[in-house]
Every structure is written in structure tokens, then in C-alpha cells.
Design a protein around this motif. Structure first.
Motif, PDB file in Angstrom:
ATOM      1  N   GLY A 166     -22.263  77.558  17.381  1.00 47.54           N
ATOM      2  CA  GLY A 166     -23.544  76.866  17.442  1.00 47.54           C
ATOM      3  C   GLY A 166     -23.393  75.417  17.861  1.00 47.54           C
ATOM      4  O   GLY A 166     -22.286  74.898  18.034  1.00 47.54           O
ATOM      5  N   GLU A 167     -24.540  74.766  18.011  1.00 50.61           N
ATOM      6  CA  GLU A 167     -24.603  73.387  18.485  1.00 50.61           C
ATOM      7  C   GLU A 167     -25.436  72.550  17.520  1.00 50.61           C
ATOM      8  O   GLU A 167     -26.470  72.998  17.032  1.00 50.61           O
ATOM      9  CB  GLU A 167     -25.238  73.376  19.876  1.00 50.61           C
ATOM     10  N   TYR A 168     -24.957  71.339  17.263  1.00 47.36           N
ATOM     11  CA  TYR A 168     -25.714  70.411  16.417  1.00 47.36           C
ATOM     12  C   TYR A 168     -25.661  69.026  17.044  1.00 47.36           C
ATOM     13  O   TYR A 168     -24.572  68.490  17.302  1.00 47.36           O
ATOM     14  CB  TYR A 168     -25.145  70.350  15.002  1.00 47.36           C
ATOM     15  N   GLY A 169     -26.835  68.437  17.283  1.00 51.30           N
ATOM     16  CA  GLY A 169     -26.880  67.111  17.891  1.00 51.30           C
ATOM     17  C   GLY A 169     -26.182  67.068  19.229  1.00 51.30           C
ATOM     18  O   GLY A 169     -25.598  66.039  19.595  1.00 51.30           O
ATOM     19  N   PHE A 170     -26.208  68.199  19.958  1.00 49.67           N
ATOM     20  CA  PHE A 170     -25.609  68.372  21.279  1.00 49.67           C
ATOM     21  C   PHE A 170     -24.092  68.512  21.236  1.00 49.67           C
ATOM     22  O   PHE A 170     -23.448  68.625  22.285  1.00 49.67           O
ATOM     23  CB  PHE A 170     -26.020  67.234  22.237  1.00 49.67           C
ATOM     24  N   TYR A 171     -23.500  68.560  20.056  1.00 47.35           N
ATOM     25  CA  TYR A 171     -22.062  68.792  19.913  1.00 47.35           C
ATOM     26  C   TYR A 171     -21.826  70.237  19.487  1.00 47.35           C
ATOM     27  O   TYR A 171     -22.560  70.781  18.667  1.00 47.35           O
ATOM     28  CB  TYR A 171     -21.457  67.807  18.909  1.00 47.35           C
ATOM     29  N   ILE A 172     -20.785  70.835  20.035  1.00 52.16           N
ATOM     30  CA  ILE A 172     -20.613  72.277  19.908  1.00 52.16           C
ATOM     31  C   ILE A 172     -19.430  72.625  19.005  1.00 52.16           C
ATOM     32  O   ILE A 172     -18.575  71.787  18.683  1.00 52.16           O
ATOM     33  CB  ILE A 172     -20.409  72.928  21.288  1.00 52.16           C
ATOM     34  N   THR A 173     -19.409  73.878  18.604  1.00 50.85           N
ATOM     35  CA  THR A 173     -18.215  74.459  18.015  1.00 50.85           C
ATOM     36  C   THR A 173     -17.903  75.736  18.774  1.00 50.85           C
ATOM     37  O   THR A 173     -18.791  76.368  19.352  1.00 50.85           O
ATOM     38  CB  THR A 173     -18.391  74.749  16.516  1.00 50.85           C
ATOM     39  N   GLU A 205     -19.348  61.688  15.799  1.00 51.71           N
ATOM     40  CA  GLU A 205     -19.212  62.888  16.624  1.00 51.71           C
ATOM     41  C   GLU A 205     -18.473  63.988  15.870  1.00 51.71           C
ATOM     42  O   GLU A 205     -18.863  65.170  15.906  1.00 51.71           O
ATOM     43  CB  GLU A 205     -18.481  62.547  17.922  1.00 51.71           C
ATOM     44  N   ILE A 206     -17.409  63.613  15.181  1.00 53.09           N
ATOM     45  CA  ILE A 206     -16.633  64.595  14.412  1.00 53.09           C
ATOM     46  C   ILE A 206     -17.490  65.197  13.304  1.00 53.09           C
ATOM     47  O   ILE A 206     -17.430  66.410  13.037  1.00 53.09           O
ATOM     48  CB  ILE A 206     -15.356  63.941  13.842  1.00 53.09           C
ATOM     49  N   ALA A 207     -18.315  64.378  12.670  1.00 52.68           N
ATOM     50  CA  ALA A 207     -19.203  64.882  11.617  1.00 52.68           C
ATOM     51  C   ALA A 207     -20.187  65.908  12.184  1.00 52.68           C
ATOM     52  O   ALA A 207     -20.456  66.940  11.550  1.00 52.68           O
ATOM     53  CB  ALA A 207     -19.953  63.727  10.959  1.00 52.68           C
ATOM     54  N   ASN A 208     -20.734  65.650  13.369  1.00 52.97           N
ATOM     55  CA  ASN A 208     -21.620  66.617  14.003  1.00 52.97           C
ATOM     56  C   ASN A 208     -20.901  67.931  14.282  1.00 52.97           C
ATOM     57  O   ASN A 208     -21.436  69.025  14.045  1.00 52.97           O
ATOM     58  CB  ASN A 208     -22.180  66.052  15.315  1.00 52.97           C
ATOM     59  N   MET A 209     -19.680  67.827  14.794  1.00 55.91           N
ATOM     60  CA  MET A 209     -18.923  69.036  15.128  1.00 55.91           C
ATOM     61  C   MET A 209     -18.484  69.774  13.868  1.00 55.91           C
ATOM     62  O   MET A 209     -18.417  71.007  13.849  1.00 55.91           O
ATOM     63  CB  MET A 209     -17.733  68.659  16.006  1.00 55.91           C
ATOM     64  N   ARG A 210     -18.202  69.035  12.831  1.00 59.28           N
ATOM     65  CA  ARG A 210     -17.849  69.687  11.560  1.00 59.28           C
ATOM     66  C   ARG A 210     -19.049  70.456  11.004  1.00 59.28           C
ATOM     67  O   ARG A 210     -18.889  71.580  10.503  1.00 59.28           O
ATOM     68  CB  ARG A 210     -17.382  68.639  10.548  1.00 59.28           C
ATOM     69  N   HIS A 211     -20.234  69.862  11.105  1.00 64.23           N
ATOM     70  CA  HIS A 211     -21.426  70.559  10.631  1.00 64.23           C
ATOM     71  C   HIS A 211     -21.680  71.816  11.466  1.00 64.23           C
ATOM     72  O   HIS A 211     -21.982  72.880  10.918  1.00 64.23           O
ATOM     73  CB  HIS A 211     -22.636  69.629  10.697  1.00 64.23           C
ATOM     74  N   ALA A 212     -21.548  71.686  12.789  1.00 61.85           N
ATOM     75  CA  ALA A 212     -21.723  72.860  13.651  1.00 61.85           C
ATOM     76  C   ALA A 212     -20.696  73.931  13.318  1.00 61.85           C
ATOM     77  O   ALA A 212     -21.018  75.129  13.270  1.00 61.85           O
ATOM     78  CB  ALA A 212     -21.606  72.448  15.116  1.00 61.85           C
ATOM     79  N   GLY A 213     -19.466  73.527  13.057  1.00 61.66           N
ATOM     80  CA  GLY A 213     -18.424  74.490  12.710  1.00 61.66           C
ATOM     81  C   GLY A 213     -18.657  75.145  11.368  1.00 61.66           C
ATOM     82  O   GLY A 213     -18.407  76.351  11.197  1.00 61.66           O
ATOM     83  N   GLN A 214     -19.120  74.363  10.414  1.00 63.02           N
ATOM     84  CA  GLN A 214     -19.371  74.904   9.077  1.00 63.02           C
ATOM     85  C   GLN A 214     -20.466  75.966   9.110  1.00 63.02           C
ATOM     86  O   GLN A 214     -20.294  77.078   8.590  1.00 63.02           O
ATOM     87  CB  GLN A 214     -19.764  73.758   8.148  1.00 63.02           C
ATOM     88  N   VAL A 215     -21.594  75.635   9.731  1.00 62.89           N
ATOM     89  CA  VAL A 215     -22.707  76.580   9.795  1.00 62.89           C
ATOM     90  C   VAL A 215     -22.324  77.803  10.622  1.00 62.89           C
ATOM     91  O   VAL A 215     -22.601  78.953  10.235  1.00 62.89           O
ATOM     92  CB  VAL A 215     -23.955  75.897  10.372  1.00 62.89           C
ATOM     93  N   SER A 216     -21.679  77.582  11.755  1.00 62.40           N
ATOM     94  CA  SER A 216     -21.291  78.693  12.624  1.00 62.40           C
ATOM     95  C   SER A 216     -20.277  79.600  11.934  1.00 62.40           C
ATOM     96  O   SER A 216     -20.361  80.836  12.029  1.00 62.40           O
ATOM     97  CB  SER A 216     -20.702  78.165  13.931  1.00 62.40           C
TER      98      SER A 216
END
Length: 483
Positions: free
Chosen positions: A316-323, A235-246
Motif C-alpha cells: 500500500g501507499e501512504y502520503g505518496f510513499y510506498i511499501t 519519509e521513513i515514518a510514512n513508509m513504516r506506516h505503509a509497511g505496517q498496514v500492508s
């Protein structure tokens, strides 16, 4: 070719799920779309109600049900929740339903968050039941009620997964036809010692059935919250990716001059999706000038004028996890003296409070909020704001919201989970101090009408936070250097 699942029946349940695959599926009338289907069919040639690895390898890795989250993790979540409840308990979840904007025009479907967290199944008209059958961690049975395949209806509405895929893909132990729920549900639920459910409306088949039972019932939400609040590494990896791109998209937006709020809004939506996210996590705030004082201004229809700042709350959102990120920057690329002073005061407090989000500090969000108020009083007093140490109403006017909230599958995650809880490793939160200066003679004239909010998404770790949105620049020098 037989399913790998069949070959794994002798293995413990968790190994079955961890190794399950479905490269090919035997023909089955639930999948058939012709009078003479082949004896076997590749999963890549089938249509499901959501992406699966075999049909969408560009989106999912082997073993994943949703981006970043494996079938094993979904199973572990169900097992852990069931294990925490009394023997014989049943957890009952109702899916979200398609919502209509007007007439036949509908909104994009989004699954109910607890249903999503425990199943990964992304279709409406579904019911999930998790039955604790014994005292061991793996003593759990997963029932999934959903729509059977129907080629005629799917031609109009797009594909859905069907009963066979409910078992073979989503790991239901028993799949049921949702159209027969009113007959099947009462028999199944009467065997429960206690039912944990957030009651759906009485107008739904599940709502009607539950209200007809005499089985003891308890609210489900608090029990799920305790698991959802602490995020796994996936879950943290998904949110990190969303945060990075956003964060990169927001930094890119800072490089450009914007005349209209709507153009900046549209750019961010495009930048999120162009870079691999599923889209915006929420309707963004794009507030030029004095409109930044409205906390949730989302009209985004006015202008961005030179000499003003623009406050952007977007993610943004990735894999339903948000930033969730907020940045404030000068429209023309350079802060005025007063803007720089106010911005620097908020940034100083924000950095200080981000550093408090570590398990070793032993603080809650409420305690960090009080530290934020204290820090803002100190910094604003230095800038000539008077009376803040003796008048709470003045501080409330300048800083009217809480400094943070939990994030995850929802922007304001795990509703009902208190901000007084001591932060632990795996909690994911925002830190977002803000100052919104009214056009009021009680405050220094050169700051009136200004708004500054700075927000980062982060994950609590033992000795220091993991900032998930660090790619969104926030230092004065870095913002001005972009242009």
C-alpha cells in the motif's frame, strides 16, 4: 483577520514557513465565488485542489502539506537542492499531465515524482522554478505557475487551488498564471546562469520555451536523486506506516482460503484503504501455482488450487510513499514437504541478506545480490539441485532478477541511481530473493513448477536494518499457525 504570514514578514524565511498558518483568508477575487463575498472567509470553507489541514484535519496535521511531510520540509528540500548548484542556477520542473484511459475517461492523477518531492503541489498544468539567488542556504526563490481559480470550470472538474493559495499554502514566493507561461517564462529563464531540467516534450509550452533559449542546460534527475535517495525521518515514518498496514493486511489474507486470484487481489486493495492508506502502491501480483514463476504476473484471473502455493507481491501507499512486500504461502494453509524445503531455503538466504543492509557493512545492493546468488547456490545444492556452482545459466533460470531496488515515492525509486552505490543510513530498499523452478528435467522433479519469493521493505541504519514490513509473517510455523 489578516494572514499570519503577513505578521511574520520580519522573520527569517525558514521561520516564516515553519510557523505559517491560514486559519482565515481575506476575501480575494481569486477565491470569490459570488458577487458579494464576505470581508473574510475561513480557510475551512474554501475549496482547494488537494487536502489541506484546515479542510481535512482527519488527514493532515498542522503544518503539513501532504501526509507526514511539512511545509518546512518541502522548503528545506528546495533550499538544499539550490544550494548544491552553481550561483544563478534555476531548477525547472514540469508537472505530470492528466492521462486518459479512453475517450473522456481519465486515470486518477498522480503528480510527477520530482515535482511532488520539491513542492507537495498535486495539480496538473503546473510549472515550478527554483532559483538560486545567492550563496546562503536560504537564498532561493520559488516560482509556481498554476491555474487561477475559475468557478465555472471548477464546477465541472472539481476544485483547484489558484494563485493566492500557491503563495499562502504552498509557499511560492511568486505565483504565475499558467495560461501566460509562454510570455512570462522566457523572460524569467533568460536570467539563469544555467538551467537544470529534464526536458519535457516540445509540444508543451515549457518544452517549446526551453528549446528556444541559449542558456546552458543540464539534466536535473541526477541532482535530485542524490537527495531523494536518502530518506528523512518523516519519509521513513510514512513508509513504516505503509509497511505496517500492508503487512497486517497480507497476514490477514493468509488466514483465509482463496479460490480465485481476483478475490484475493480485491481483498488486499480493500484492506489497504480500509486501514487508512490511500490505496495500493502498484498493481499486485497474485499468482497461484506455476503462475508464480512469471515475475510480474498481474492478470490475477485464474484459480488458487489446493496443494499449490500462491505468490503475492503487493503493498500500500501512504502520503505518496510506498511499501513493497512479497509473500508465498500454501493455498490450503499447510506446506507440503517439498514446498517447505524450497521455501525454507529462500527464507534462510533472505534473512541473511536483510541483515547485510546496514551502513556498517559497507555493501551495495549489487554486492548483496552476489551474496544472495552465493547463498541460493549453497541452499539449493543441499536440496539436490546439481551443477549450480559451475553453470551460471542454471542459476539465471532459477533466480533471474536482482535481489533489491530502492523504494520511496516510486516502487522503483530514484531511476538512474546505481545499485553499485554503498548503502548509507537513510537508504530504503527491498530484499527479495526468489527461486522459480522451470518444468525442466535439469532440476529435481518434486520442485518443478514451484515459485517462492520473499520480499521485505527496509531502511538502512548504522548497525542494523529497520524492517518496514515486519507485520507480514514469513516463518513457516507462523504461516501454518494462522489456520
Amino acid at each position: 483577520m489578516r494572514l499570519v504570514r503577513a505578521a511574520l514578514r520580519h522573520l527569517p524565511k525558514y521561520q516564516q514557513i515553519n510557523n505559517r498558518s491560514f486559519q482565515t483568508l481575506r476575501s480575494h477575487r481569486s477565491y470569490a465565488t459570488s458577487a458579494n463575498p464576505p470581508s473574510s472567509v475561513s480557510a475551512a470553507d474554501l475549496d482547494f485542489g488537494q487536502p489541506v489541514y484546515e479542510t481535512h484535519p482527519h488527514m493532515l496535521k498542522p503544518g503539513e502539506i501532504t501526509p507526514g511531510i511539512t511545509a518546512q520540509e518541502y522548503y528545506d528540500r528546495r533550499a538544499a537542492l539550490a544550494h548544491s548548484l552553481p550561483a544563478g542556477s534555476m531548477v525547472v520542473l514540469n508537472s505530470a499531465q492528466l492521462q486518459y484511459r479512453s475517450g473522456a475517461v481519465f486515470f486518477p492523477f498522480r503528480q510527477e515524482s520530482n515535482f511532488l518531492y520539491l513542492t507537495g503541489f498535486l495539480e496538473p498544468d503546473s510549472i515550478a522554478i527554483i532559483h538560486k539567488t545567492g550563496d546562503l542556504l536560504n537564498d532561493v526563490t520559488f516560482h509556481l505557475f498554476c491555474r487561477p481559480k475559475d468557478p465555472r470550470l471548477e464546477q465541472w472538474s472539481g476544485p483547484w487551488s489558484g494563485l493566492r493559495a500557491a503563495e499562502d499554502v504552498f509557499n511560492a514566493d511568486v505565483a504565475h498564471d499558467i495560461s501566460k507561461a509562454t510570455q512570462t517564462l522566457p523572460v524569467l529563464l533568460r536570467s539563469a546562469s544555467r538551467i537544470y531540467v529534464d526536458l519535457p516534450p516540445v509540444t508543451t509550452p515549457l518544452g517549446t520555451t526551453l528549446r528556444s533559449l541559449k542558456t546552458p542546460m543540464s539534466t536535473l534527475q541526477p541532482h535530485v536523486n542524490s537527495f531523494r535517495a536518502i530518506k528523512s525521518q518523516a519519509e521513513i515514518a510514512n513508509m513504516r506506516h505503509a509497511g505496517q498496514v500492508s503487512g497486517r493486511a497480507i497476514t490477514s489474507a493468509m488466514r483465509r482460503p482463496w479460490k480465485f486470484e481476483k478475490d484475493l487481489h480485491n481483498y488486499l486493495d480493500y484492506a489497504f484503504t480500509q486501514s487508512g492508506l490511500s490505496g495500493p502502491a502498484y498493481v499486485p501480483v497474485v499468482a497461484g501455482g506455476r503462475r508464480g514463476r512469471m515475475i510480474h504476473y498481474v492478470h490475477n484471473t485464474s484459480t488458487c488450487d489446493k496443494g499449490d502455493t500462491v505468490l503475492v507481491d503487493a503493498g500500500g501507499e501512504y502520503g505518496f510513499y510506498i511499501t513493497d512486500i512479497t509473500r508465498t504461502w500454501p493455498v490450503n494453509g499447510k506446506f507440503t514437504a517439498a514446498q517447505k524445503d524450497l521455501y525454507s531455503a529462500v527464507l534462510k538466504v533472505q534473512r541473511r541478506c536483510v541483515a547485510l543492509c546496514r551502513a556498517s557493512a559497507g555493501l551495495s545492493l549489487d554486492e548483496i545480490h552476489r551474496a544472495t546468488e552465493s547463498g541460493l547456490r549453497e541452499e539449493l545444492t543441499k536440496l539436490g539441485f546439481e551443477g549450480l556452482n559451475h553453470n551460471d545459466s542454471l542459476m539465471d533460470a532459477l533466480f533471474p532478477h536482482h535481489v533489491g531496488h530502492y523504494i520511496g515515492l516510486d516502487v522503483h525509486d530514484v531511476p538512474g541511481y546505481g545499485r553499485s552505490v554503498t548503502l548509507k543510513k537513510g537508504h530504503c530498499v527491498t530484499i527479495e530473493p526468489g527461486v522459480y523452478v522451470p518444468d525442466d528435467e535439469r532440476f529435481p522433479k518434486h520442485f518443478r513448477g514451484m515459485a517462492v519469493r520473499i520480499e521485505d521493505s527496509l531502511c538502512v541504519d548504522d548497525d542494523s536494518p529497520i524492517v518496514l514490513s515486519t507485520e507480514a509473517v514469513k516463518e513457516v510455523e507462523d504461516i501454518e499457525a494462522l489456520r
